[in-house]
Design an enzyme around this catalytic site. Structure first.
Site, PDB file in Angstrom:
ATOM      1  N   SER A 285      45.622  34.904  41.002  1.00 59.14           N
ATOM      2  CA  SER A 285      46.614  35.896  40.584  1.00 59.14           C
ATOM      3  C   SER A 285      47.963  35.277  40.793  1.00 59.14           C
ATOM      4  O   SER A 285      48.092  34.091  41.193  1.00 59.14           O
ATOM      5  CB  SER A 285      46.769  36.948  41.893  1.00 59.14           C
ATOM      6  OG  SER A 285      47.961  37.720  41.898  1.00 59.14           O
TER       7      SER A 285
ATOM      8  N   TYR B 164      46.852  39.425  50.926  1.00 64.02           N
ATOM      9  CA  TYR B 164      46.422  39.302  49.377  1.00 64.02           C
ATOM     10  C   TYR B 164      46.885  37.794  49.036  1.00 64.02           C
ATOM     11  O   TYR B 164      46.157  36.965  48.450  1.00 64.02           O
ATOM     12  CB  TYR B 164      47.079  40.213  48.542  1.00 64.02           C
ATOM     13  CG  TYR B 164      46.497  40.100  47.163  1.00 64.02           C
ATOM     14  CD1 TYR B 164      45.325  40.854  46.717  1.00 64.02           C
ATOM     15  CD2 TYR B 164      47.402  39.574  46.152  1.00 64.02           C
ATOM     16  CE1 TYR B 164      44.889  40.874  45.356  1.00 64.02           C
ATOM     17  CE2 TYR B 164      47.011  39.580  44.803  1.00 64.02           C
ATOM     18  CZ  TYR B 164      45.698  40.086  44.300  1.00 64.02           C
ATOM     19  OH  TYR B 164      45.423  39.995  43.285  1.00 64.02           O
TER      20      TYR B 164
ATOM     21  N   LYS C 116      44.716  34.492  47.986  1.00 66.60           N
ATOM     22  CA  LYS C 116      45.015  34.114  46.800  1.00 66.60           C
ATOM     23  C   LYS C 116      45.439  32.524  46.558  1.00 66.60           C
ATOM     24  O   LYS C 116      44.809  31.725  45.842  1.00 66.60           O
ATOM     25  CB  LYS C 116      45.681  34.687  45.831  1.00 66.60           C
ATOM     26  CG  LYS C 116      45.124  36.232  45.410  1.00 66.60           C
ATOM     27  CD  LYS C 116      43.884  36.051  44.928  1.00 66.60           C
ATOM     28  CE  LYS C 116      43.209  37.621  44.343  1.00 66.60           C
ATOM     29  NZ  LYS C 116      42.066  37.299  43.632  1.00 66.60           N
TER      30      LYS C 116
HETATM   31  P1  NAD Z   1      39.197  46.511  40.295  1.00 67.15           P
HETATM   32  O1  NAD Z   1      39.562  47.113  41.814  1.00 67.15           O
HETATM   33  O2  NAD Z   1      39.093  47.222  38.955  1.00 67.15           O
HETATM   34  O3  NAD Z   1      37.686  45.744  40.415  1.00 67.15           O
HETATM   35  C1  NAD Z   1      37.429  44.938  41.390  1.00 67.15           C
HETATM   36  C2  NAD Z   1      35.886  44.952  41.490  1.00 67.15           C
HETATM   37  O4  NAD Z   1      35.487  43.922  42.953  1.00 67.15           O
HETATM   38  C3  NAD Z   1      35.257  46.153  41.602  1.00 67.15           C
HETATM   39  O5  NAD Z   1      34.049  46.117  40.813  1.00 67.15           O
HETATM   40  C4  NAD Z   1      34.858  46.218  42.881  1.00 67.15           C
HETATM   41  O6  NAD Z   1      33.604  46.954  43.352  1.00 67.15           O
HETATM   42  C5  NAD Z   1      34.644  44.798  43.251  1.00 67.15           C
HETATM   43  N1  NAD Z   1      34.405  44.435  44.823  1.00 67.15           N
HETATM   44  C6  NAD Z   1      35.453  44.966  45.925  1.00 67.15           C
HETATM   45  N2  NAD Z   1      35.015  44.845  46.959  1.00 67.15           N
HETATM   46  C7  NAD Z   1      33.595  44.228  46.886  1.00 67.15           C
HETATM   47  C8  NAD Z   1      32.478  43.751  47.840  1.00 67.15           C
HETATM   48  N3  NAD Z   1      33.032  43.746  49.036  1.00 67.15           N
HETATM   49  N4  NAD Z   1      31.495  43.349  47.182  1.00 67.15           N
HETATM   50  C9  NAD Z   1      31.248  43.214  45.979  1.00 67.15           C
HETATM   51  N5  NAD Z   1      32.282  43.486  44.854  1.00 67.15           N
HETATM   52  C10 NAD Z   1      33.260  44.136  45.421  1.00 67.15           C
HETATM   53  O7  NAD Z   1      40.231  45.482  40.166  1.00 67.15           O
HETATM   54  P2  NAD Z   1      40.872  44.362  39.475  1.00 67.15           P
HETATM   55  O8  NAD Z   1      42.093  44.648  38.863  1.00 67.15           O
HETATM   56  O9  NAD Z   1      39.959  44.375  37.926  1.00 67.15           O
HETATM   57  O10 NAD Z   1      40.772  43.099  39.891  1.00 67.15           O
HETATM   58  C11 NAD Z   1      39.737  41.879  39.900  1.00 67.15           C
HETATM   59  C12 NAD Z   1      40.192  40.468  40.226  1.00 67.15           C
HETATM   60  O11 NAD Z   1      41.592  40.314  39.405  1.00 67.15           O
HETATM   61  C13 NAD Z   1      40.652  40.847  41.589  1.00 67.15           C
HETATM   62  O12 NAD Z   1      40.435  39.334  42.355  1.00 67.15           O
HETATM   63  C14 NAD Z   1      42.213  40.754  41.432  1.00 67.15           C
HETATM   64  O13 NAD Z   1      42.597  40.315  42.779  1.00 67.15           O
HETATM   65  C15 NAD Z   1      42.478  40.050  40.390  1.00 67.15           C
HETATM   66  N6  NAD Z   1      43.795  40.171  39.880  1.00 67.15           N
HETATM   67  C16 NAD Z   1      44.048  41.453  39.429  1.00 67.15           C
HETATM   68  C17 NAD Z   1      45.193  41.719  38.746  1.00 67.15           C
HETATM   69  C18 NAD Z   1      45.794  42.881  38.253  1.00 67.15           C
HETATM   70  O14 NAD Z   1      46.759  43.303  37.935  1.00 67.15           O
HETATM   71  N7  NAD Z   1      44.748  44.003  38.080  1.00 67.15           N
HETATM   72  C19 NAD Z   1      46.204  40.764  38.690  1.00 67.15           C
HETATM   73  C20 NAD Z   1      45.949  39.477  39.268  1.00 67.15           C
HETATM   74  C21 NAD Z   1      44.875  39.195  39.726  1.00 67.15           C
END
Ligand code: NAD
Length: 258
Positions: A140, A153, A157
Site C-alpha cells: 500500500s 495497518y 504494510k
Molecule cells: P477487500 O476487502 O475487497 O478484499 C480483501 C480480501 O482479503 C477478501 O477476499 C477477504 O476475504 C480476504 N481476507 C481478509 N481476511 C482474511 C483472512 N483472515 N483469511 C483469508 N482471507 C482474508 O480489500 P481490497 O481493497 O481488495 O484489498 C486487497 C489488498 O490490497 C489488501 O492487502 C489491502 O491492504 C491492499 N490495498 C488496498 C487498497 C485500496 O484502496 N482498496 C489500497 C492499497 C492497498
C-alpha cells in the site's frame, strides 16, 4: 503439452485480488482462489469458465498457518507446481492509538503481515526445487508513507515492504524474485468501509472524506485502476522482471512523490 503457469492469490474473492485473478486468468494462468467470502467456490468456477483455465478455491484463513500449508499443497498438486504467489489478503481498521482495540491490532498484523511469512515459507521449497518463483506482495502507499489513525495497518504494510527486500535477497540464487506493488486508493469493499470509518473518526461526511482525505494526497485525483495493477503484477510475474527484485512499485497517483 506444455503446462499452464499457475498462481495462488490470497484474498482473491473480492476487490483487488479478484481483479488480479481475472487479469492472470486472461493471461492463461491457472488460479488458486482464496478468501473468506462464502461464494468463493462459485467465483472460482465462473473465472474458470470465462477464461478457459483451471481454478480451485481454498477458504484458508490467513491467521492459520496449517490451513495456509494445506492450500499450498493442494495448489501444487492440482497445477503441477506454483509459479506465482500474490499476497493480497488484507484487512483494515481505523482509530486513534489510545482507542485502538488490541484484537484489531492483532488481526491486522496477523492477516496483513504474518500471513505473508507463512504463505511464502510454504511455497518456497517448491519454487526453489523448480528454480523459478515470483512472489508479489500487494502492500500500500501506507507501506511507504503514514497516515494518522492507521497504526496497525501502516506498521504491517511497512513490515511487508521490509520482508519483500529480504525475500528478494534470499531468492536470488534460486531465480525466485519478490516485489511489491503499493497502490493508492482503489475503490473496493475495503475502501468503502474505510470511507465510513474515517467519516466517523474525522467527523466529516463521506463525500468530504474522499475529497479531503483519501484523494487529497494523490496528485492524480482518481482511484487507482484495477486493470493497471493487474498489468504491473503480470510484469513482476514474467521473465522480463528476472533482474528486478526486492522493490516496491508505488502506483499511487504521485502520493509518495510528495
Ligand atoms: P477487500 O476487502 O475487497 O478484499 C480483501 C480480501 O482479503 C477478501 O477476499 C477477504 O476475504 C480476504 N481476507 C481478509 N481476511 C482474511 C483472512 N483472515 N483469511 C483469508 N482471507 C482474508 O480489500 P481490497 O481493497 O481488495 O484489498 C486487497 C489488498 O490490497 C489488501 O492487502 C489491502 O491492504 C491492499 N490495498 C488496498 C487498497 C485500496 O484502496 N482498496 C489500497 C492499497 C492497498
Amino acid at each position: 503439452m506444455s503446462r499452464n503457469k499457475s498462481a495462488i492469490i490470497t484474498g482473491s474473492t473480492s476487490g483487488i485480488g479478484l481483479g488480479l485473478a481475472k487479469v492472470f486468468a486472461k493471461a492463461g494462468y491457472n488460479i488458486m482462489f482464496n478468501g473468506l467470502e462464502s461464494n468463493g467456490a462459485e467465483i472460482a468456477a465462473q473465472v474458470a469458465e470465462e477464461f478457459g483455465v483451471k481454478t480451485r478455491f481454498a477458504g484458508a484463513n490467513m491467521l492459520k498457518p496449517e490451513e495456509i500449508q494445506a492450500m499450498v499443497k493442494e495448489a501444487e498438486e492440482a497445477f503441477d507446481g506454483i509459479d506465482v504467489l500474490i499476497n493480497n489478503a488484507g484487512v483494515q481498521f481505523v482509530a486513534p492509538i489510545d482507542e485502538f482495540p488490541e484484537d484489531r491490532w492483532n488481526l491486522i498484523i496477523g492477516v496483513n503481515l504474518n500471513s505473508v511469512f507463512h504463505t511464502t515459507k510454504a511455497v518456497w521449497p517448491g519454487m526453489k526445487a523448480r528454480q523459478f518463483g515470483r512472489i508479489i506482495n500487494i502492500t500500500s502507499a501506507h507501506g511507504i508513507r503514514a497516515s494518522e489513525y492507521k497504526s496497525a495497518y501502516v506498521a504491517a504494510k511497512h513490515g511487508v515492504t521490509g520482508l519483500t527486500k529480504v525475500l528478494g535477497l534470499e531468492g536470488a540464487p534460486f531465480n525466485i524474485t519478490c516485489n511489491a506493488i503499493a497502490p493508492g486508493y482503489v475503490k473496493t469493499p475495503l475502501v468503502e468501509g474505510q470511507i465510513a470509518d474515517q467519516a466517523k473518526a474525522h467527523k466529516l461526511s463521506e463525500q468530504e472524506v474522499v475529497e479531503k482525505i483519501m484523494l487529497y494526497k494523490q496528485a492524480i485525483k482518481r482511484f487507482i485502476n484495477l486493470e493497471s495493477l493487474g498489468q504491473a503484477a503480470l510484469f513482476f510475474a514474467s521473465e522480463y522482471s528476472s533482474e528486478t527484485t526486492g522493490i516496491t512499485l508505488p502506483m499511487d497517483g504521485g502520493w509518495s512523490s510528495q
